[in-house]
Design a protein around this motif. Structure first.
Motif, PDB file in Angstrom:
ATOM      1  N   LYS A 163      29.467  35.755  47.936  1.00  0.00           N
ATOM      2  CA  LYS A 163      30.642  34.996  47.510  1.00  0.00           C
ATOM      3  C   LYS A 163      30.302  34.104  46.316  1.00  0.00           C
ATOM      4  CE  LYS A 163      34.257  32.076  49.391  1.00  0.00           C
ATOM      5  NZ  LYS A 163      34.774  31.366  50.543  1.00  0.00           N
ATOM      6  N   ASP A 164      29.124  33.451  46.353  1.00  0.00           N
ATOM      7  CA  ASP A 164      28.702  32.592  45.245  1.00  0.00           C
ATOM      8  C   ASP A 164      28.449  33.419  43.987  1.00  0.00           C
ATOM      9  OD1 ASP A 164      28.868  30.465  46.993  1.00  0.00           O
ATOM     10  OD2 ASP A 164      26.692  30.269  47.270  1.00  0.00           O
ATOM     11  N   LYS A 165      27.823  34.572  44.166  1.00  0.00           N
ATOM     12  CA  LYS A 165      27.541  35.448  43.032  1.00  0.00           C
ATOM     13  C   LYS A 165      28.847  35.902  42.375  1.00  0.00           C
ATOM     14  CE  LYS A 165      25.146  39.690  41.730  1.00  0.00           C
ATOM     15  NZ  LYS A 165      24.325  40.802  42.147  1.00  0.00           N
ATOM     16  N   GLU A 166      29.809  36.299  43.177  1.00  0.00           N
ATOM     17  CA  GLU A 166      31.100  36.740  42.643  1.00  0.00           C
ATOM     18  C   GLU A 166      31.799  35.623  41.892  1.00  0.00           C
ATOM     19  OE1 GLU A 166      31.901  40.077  46.126  1.00  0.00           O
ATOM     20  OE2 GLU A 166      33.233  38.329  45.989  1.00  0.00           O
TER      21      GLU A 166
ATOM     22  N   ILE B 106      30.104  35.246  38.506  1.00  0.00           N
ATOM     23  CA  ILE B 106      30.492  36.369  37.643  1.00  0.00           C
ATOM     24  C   ILE B 106      31.909  36.155  37.122  1.00  0.00           C
ATOM     25  CG2 ILE B 106      31.013  38.845  37.587  1.00  0.00           C
ATOM     26  CD1 ILE B 106      28.652  39.208  39.577  1.00  0.00           C
ATOM     27  N   SER B 107      32.818  35.782  37.995  1.00  0.00           N
ATOM     28  CA  SER B 107      34.206  35.565  37.612  1.00  0.00           C
ATOM     29  C   SER B 107      34.335  34.456  36.565  1.00  0.00           C
ATOM     30  CB  SER B 107      35.032  35.229  38.851  1.00  0.00           C
ATOM     31  OG  SER B 107      36.353  34.949  38.497  1.00  0.00           O
TER      32      SER B 107
ATOM     33  N   THR C 217      32.020  33.418  34.524  1.00  0.00           N
ATOM     34  CA  THR C 217      31.356  33.847  33.295  1.00  0.00           C
ATOM     35  C   THR C 217      32.243  34.801  32.505  1.00  0.00           C
ATOM     36  OG1 THR C 217      29.220  33.609  34.396  1.00  0.00           O
ATOM     37  CG2 THR C 217      29.249  34.872  32.366  1.00  0.00           C
ATOM     38  N   VAL C 218      32.879  35.732  33.186  1.00  0.00           N
ATOM     39  CA  VAL C 218      33.790  36.661  32.514  1.00  0.00           C
ATOM     40  C   VAL C 218      34.930  35.889  31.858  1.00  0.00           C
ATOM     41  CG1 VAL C 218      35.455  38.535  32.874  1.00  0.00           C
ATOM     42  CG2 VAL C 218      33.202  38.661  33.936  1.00  0.00           C
ATOM     43  N   SER C 219      35.489  34.922  32.575  1.00  0.00           N
ATOM     44  CA  SER C 219      36.575  34.111  32.022  1.00  0.00           C
ATOM     45  C   SER C 219      36.117  33.322  30.797  1.00  0.00           C
ATOM     46  CB  SER C 219      37.114  33.126  33.070  1.00  0.00           C
ATOM     47  OG  SER C 219      37.709  33.818  34.127  1.00  0.00           O
ATOM     48  N   SER C 220      34.925  32.752  30.881  1.00  0.00           N
ATOM     49  CA  SER C 220      34.424  31.902  29.797  1.00  0.00           C
ATOM     50  C   SER C 220      33.980  32.698  28.567  1.00  0.00           C
ATOM     51  CB  SER C 220      33.230  31.073  30.275  1.00  0.00           C
ATOM     52  OG  SER C 220      33.614  30.206  31.299  1.00  0.00           O
ATOM     53  N   TYR C 221      33.358  33.855  28.779  1.00  0.00           N
ATOM     54  CA  TYR C 221      32.731  34.573  27.669  1.00  0.00           C
ATOM     55  C   TYR C 221      33.402  35.884  27.269  1.00  0.00           C
ATOM     56  CZ  TYR C 221      28.809  31.347  27.970  1.00  0.00           C
ATOM     57  OH  TYR C 221      28.027  30.224  27.966  1.00  0.00           O
ATOM     58  N   GLY C 222      34.347  36.368  28.060  1.00  0.00           N
ATOM     59  CA  GLY C 222      34.958  37.671  27.772  1.00  0.00           C
ATOM     60  C   GLY C 222      35.518  37.791  26.371  1.00  0.00           C
ATOM     61  N   GLY C 223      36.378  36.867  25.986  1.00  0.00           N
ATOM     62  CA  GLY C 223      36.994  36.898  24.659  1.00  0.00           C
ATOM     63  C   GLY C 223      35.990  36.678  23.543  1.00  0.00           C
ATOM     64  N   LYS C 224      35.056  35.762  23.770  1.00  0.00           N
ATOM     65  CA  LYS C 224      34.041  35.460  22.750  1.00  0.00           C
ATOM     66  C   LYS C 224      33.154  36.672  22.495  1.00  0.00           C
ATOM     67  CE  LYS C 224      33.810  30.673  24.311  1.00  0.00           C
ATOM     68  NZ  LYS C 224      32.995  29.698  25.043  1.00  0.00           N
ATOM     69  N   LEU C 225      32.740  37.330  23.567  1.00  0.00           N
ATOM     70  CA  LEU C 225      31.887  38.509  23.398  1.00  0.00           C
ATOM     71  C   LEU C 225      32.634  39.646  22.699  1.00  0.00           C
ATOM     72  CD1 LEU C 225      29.907  38.613  26.771  1.00  0.00           C
ATOM     73  CD2 LEU C 225      29.027  38.009  24.515  1.00  0.00           C
TER      74      LEU C 225
ATOM     75  N   ASP D 256      35.007  51.547  21.599  1.00  0.00           N
ATOM     76  CA  ASP D 256      33.554  51.349  21.631  1.00  0.00           C
ATOM     77  C   ASP D 256      33.223  49.909  22.020  1.00  0.00           C
ATOM     78  OD1 ASP D 256      32.565  53.521  18.834  1.00  0.00           O
ATOM     79  OD2 ASP D 256      33.076  53.971  20.917  1.00  0.00           O
ATOM     80  N   ALA D 257      33.983  48.962  21.491  1.00  0.00           N
ATOM     81  CA  ALA D 257      33.751  47.548  21.816  1.00  0.00           C
ATOM     82  C   ALA D 257      33.973  47.307  23.307  1.00  0.00           C
ATOM     83  CB  ALA D 257      34.672  46.655  20.984  1.00  0.00           C
ATOM     84  N   GLU D 258      35.028  47.885  23.854  1.00  0.00           N
ATOM     85  CA  GLU D 258      35.303  47.718  25.288  1.00  0.00           C
ATOM     86  C   GLU D 258      34.209  48.359  26.141  1.00  0.00           C
ATOM     87  OE1 GLU D 258      40.175  47.514  24.930  1.00  0.00           O
ATOM     88  OE2 GLU D 258      39.223  49.410  25.492  1.00  0.00           O
ATOM     89  N   ASP D 259      33.716  49.511  25.701  1.00  0.00           N
ATOM     90  CA  ASP D 259      32.627  50.174  26.433  1.00  0.00           C
ATOM     91  C   ASP D 259      31.379  49.300  26.458  1.00  0.00           C
ATOM     92  OD1 ASP D 259      34.227  52.360  26.911  1.00  0.00           O
ATOM     93  OD2 ASP D 259      33.291  53.639  25.390  1.00  0.00           O
ATOM     94  N   ILE D 260      31.044  48.734  25.320  1.00  0.00           N
ATOM     95  CA  ILE D 260      29.857  47.876  25.245  1.00  0.00           C
ATOM     96  C   ILE D 260      30.032  46.663  26.134  1.00  0.00           C
ATOM     97  CG2 ILE D 260      28.567  46.306  23.722  1.00  0.00           C
ATOM     98  CD1 ILE D 260      29.002  48.471  21.503  1.00  0.00           C
ATOM     99  N   LEU D 261      31.201  46.036  26.067  1.00  0.00           N
ATOM    100  CA  LEU D 261      31.447  44.850  26.895  1.00  0.00           C
ATOM    101  C   LEU D 261      31.360  45.204  28.379  1.00  0.00           C
ATOM    102  CD1 LEU D 261      32.044  41.855  26.904  1.00  0.00           C
ATOM    103  CD2 LEU D 261      34.489  42.407  26.812  1.00  0.00           C
ATOM    104  N   GLN D 262      31.881  46.352  28.744  1.00  0.00           N
ATOM    105  CA  GLN D 262      31.802  46.786  30.138  1.00  0.00           C
ATOM    106  C   GLN D 262      30.343  46.986  30.562  1.00  0.00           C
ATOM    107  OE1 GLN D 262      34.041  50.331  31.011  1.00  0.00           O
ATOM    108  NE2 GLN D 262      33.590  50.229  33.181  1.00  0.00           N
ATOM    109  N   GLU D 263      29.527  47.548  29.676  1.00  0.00           N
ATOM    110  CA  GLU D 263      28.111  47.727  29.980  1.00  0.00           C
ATOM    111  C   GLU D 263      27.413  46.381  30.174  1.00  0.00           C
ATOM    112  OE1 GLU D 263      26.352  50.131  26.904  1.00  0.00           O
ATOM    113  OE2 GLU D 263      27.812  51.726  27.198  1.00  0.00           O
ATOM    114  N   VAL D 264      27.787  45.397  29.354  1.00  0.00           N
ATOM    115  CA  VAL D 264      27.201  44.052  29.483  1.00  0.00           C
ATOM    116  C   VAL D 264      27.578  43.458  30.838  1.00  0.00           C
ATOM    117  CG1 VAL D 264      27.271  41.675  28.597  1.00  0.00           C
ATOM    118  CG2 VAL D 264      27.106  43.603  27.001  1.00  0.00           C
ATOM    119  N   TRP D 265      28.862  43.551  31.195  1.00  0.00           N
ATOM    120  CA  TRP D 265      29.301  42.982  32.479  1.00  0.00           C
ATOM    121  C   TRP D 265      28.652  43.714  33.641  1.00  0.00           C
ATOM    122  CZ3 TRP D 265      30.173  38.527  31.355  1.00  0.00           C
ATOM    123  CH2 TRP D 265      31.093  38.089  30.413  1.00  0.00           C
TER     124      TRP D 265
END
Length: 192
Positions: A12-15, A18-19, A21-29, A42-51
């Motif tokens: 639960k803490d890990k999730e 993650i949640s 971090t995705v909210s904070s960095y998703g747009g910036k990345l 391609d950008a979406e694929d890379i971001l998905q690989e990072v997440w």
């Protein structure tokens, strides 16, 4: 021998981390990735690989600088994409006839017993190819010849020349564009 006990974080803490971090960095990345790749997919694929890599970590809570980690991994994923990226090839020229489609490479590698017309096309393609190669700057010509004719990988060429892989990919792509432009008339003749 000392036994070190691995402390695992509750799921639960890990999730939650993650949640957040995705909210904070998703747009910036995404803003960081997008100008560095050809298209949004391609950008979406890379971001998905990072997440995916981030969510697979077992020690998320131990990362001191999450932003730094994310940007470093993202930069590595972009570099990996360039390394894996199939560079343009002259052989991508394809023409169709009544029997199906053939690429220029198919014609170049056809057995001479395929007939005098094929032999004529082969000779003409090779002649025009070498004329166009002679027009290239030396470094572009070398990369093209080593990769396409001597079957070396772009990474091998980069290592041999002490160059960055992106530089080698760029040289190859410039060479292919030049060759395509020079061989366009021949290609159009093949199509007709």
């Amino acid at each position: 021998m000392e036994v070190v006990e691995k402390i695992t974080m509750p799921q639960k803490d890990k999730e939650s981390i993650i949640s957040q971090t995705v909210s904070s960095y998703g747009g910036k990345l995404m803003s960081y990735i997008r100008p560095k790749v050809k298209n949004t997919e391609d950008a979406e694929d890379i971001l998905q690989e990072v997440w995916y890599q981030f969510s697979s970590l077992t020690n998320i809570s131990e990362i001191v600088n999450v932003g730094g980690w994310l940007y470093r991994v993202t930069a590595n994923k972009i570099t990996d994409r360039y390394r894996k990226k199939k560079t343009e090839n002259l052989e991508d020229f394809v023409y169709e006839d009544e029997d199906g489609s053939f690429s220029i490479k198919d014609i170049l590698l056809m057995d001479e017993s395929a007939g005098p017309e094929v032999k004529m096309f082969q000779d003409e393609i090779w002649k025009k190819l070498f004329e166009a190669l002679d027009e290239l700057p030396e470094k572009q010509r070398l990369v093209y010849v080593e990769n396409e004719l001597n079957d070396k990988t772009l990474q091998e060429i980069a290592d041999e020349q002490g160059e960055n892989i992106k530089t080698i990919i760029s040289r190859k792509n410039y060479a292919v564009k030049h060759l395509r432009n020079r061989l366009r008339k021949l290609y159009e003749d093949l199509k007709s």
